[in-house]
Design an enzyme around this catalytic site. Structure first.
Site, PDB file in Angstrom:
ATOM      1  N   THR A  49     -14.310  -6.445   0.982  1.00 14.28           N
ATOM      2  CA  THR A  49     -14.974  -6.768   2.241  1.00 14.28           C
ATOM      3  C   THR A  49     -15.301  -5.549   3.087  1.00 14.28           C
ATOM      4  OG1 THR A  49     -12.808  -7.253   3.190  1.00 14.28           O
ATOM      5  CG2 THR A  49     -14.096  -9.108   2.404  1.00 14.28           C
ATOM      6  N   LYS A  93      -7.197  -8.027   6.353  1.00 12.97           N
ATOM      7  CA  LYS A  93      -8.334  -7.289   5.767  1.00 12.97           C
ATOM      8  C   LYS A  93      -9.631  -7.614   6.496  1.00 12.97           C
ATOM      9  CE  LYS A  93     -10.493 -10.801   3.652  1.00 12.97           C
ATOM     10  NZ  LYS A  93     -11.943 -11.105   3.675  1.00 12.97           N
TER      11      LYS A  93
END
Length: 312
Positions: A237, A180
């Site tokens: 994020t 990620k």
């Protein structure tokens, strides 16, 4: 009183130390630099300003003061080998790092196991240090291969504000946290280049598909990637400039100055993934090339948009 040692007094390590201390655990926080200043100020003014340390939290620069049976290692992946070795006395070590070690290709927990000869685990998932330190509701994934050990640690480390969900899929949990970060850089590039919210949504969806492909190649469970440590962390994020990786993407696109001192785990992970020709990772490949200055943002977008058309 229960105890835990935390190695690494960055923002995340400090935040966890504060959260566990507020939860009634005696915490010893090891800082590589500046331990005396943090202890004296009762605040990590450099990494996590504005959050006072509870009384049952001690900060030290002395490794011999780490005597708990449980240690959490909140040190960046590429620096883990500088701290972790067989001399650590903790019976159980949990990694709080997110990335893939470039020199070995190992995830943090596997690197710790190689360096110590003992089983390790991971604490990962969608979380910003400031939120944890402020006591805001946060859910994380606790990944331990042994089910019984994972349940005991879940009960030991959960607090009223920090809810832990356990899994035995250590590979999937750590890959979610590593991959990620790559997508967060890409999302920052998209927004920094002014490509729009629709492009970011597409990037996140295709990025998640890429994460699942890589995880499958590594024998991770698909449902793990759909949980907190994969999809949850990806959403967090890729949509907030609190993320160092997202900000790095903004900087690569020229939307803000590049912070050369920031720890950007996604850059190293992208480079490691790009080195494997057998992996289908177009986004990670583009991020690696951008971080190494090999292509421009315009080139990266053009390459991704002109890939062969295919079913989703």
């Amino acid at each position: 009183m229960r105890s835990v040692d935390i190695a690494g007094a960055g923002a995340f390590g400090t935040a966890l130390a504060i959260a566990f201390a507020h939860g009634g655990t005696k915490v010893t926080l090891w800082a590589r630099d500046g331990a005396e200043g943090i202890e004296a100020a009762r605040e990590n003014q450099r990494r996590l300003p504005g959050h006072k340390l509870p009384e049952n939290l001690t900060v030290t620069g002395d490794r011999s003061a780490l005597t708990s049976d449980l240690m959490l290692v909140a040190i960046p992946t590429q620096k883990l080998h500088e701290f972790v070795n067989a001399d650590l006395t903790a019976k159980r070590i949990l990694s709080c790092a997110k990335g893939i070690h470039k020199a070995t290709g190992l995830t943090p927990s596997k690197l710790i196991e190689d360096l110590t000869g003992r089983p390790s685990g991971a604490l990962t998932g969608p979380s910003f240090a400031a939120d944890i330190a402020a006591g805001l509701p946060t859910a994380l994934t606790l990944a331990v291969a042994d089910e019984a050990a994972g349940q005991a640690l879940q009960e030991r480390l959960s607090t009223p504000a920090l809810r832990l969900y356990r899994t035995t899929d250590l590979v999937g949990a750590e890959l979610g946290g590593a991959l990620k970060n790559v997508m967060a850089i890409a999302a920052g590039v998209v927004m920094g280049a002014g490509l729009g919210e629709s492009a970011r949504a597409a990037l996140m969806a295709r990025g998640f598909a890429e994460m699942r492909r890589v995880a499958s190649e590594k024998n991770a469970r698909d449902e793990t990637l759909s949980g907190l440590s994969g999809l949850g962390d990806l959403v967090l994020t890729c949509t907030s400039d609190k993320s160092r990786n997202f900000r790095h993407g903004l900087a690569l696109a020229g939307a803000m100055p590049l912070d050369v001192d920031a720890t950007v785990e996604g850059a190293a992970t992208a480079e490691e993934l790009a080195s494997h020709a057998d992996l289908d990772t177009p986004i990670a490949d583009a991020v690696a090339a951008l971080c190494q200055g090999q292509i421009t943002v315009h080139d990266a977008v053009a390459d991704l948009m002109t890939r062969p058309l295919k079913p989703e």
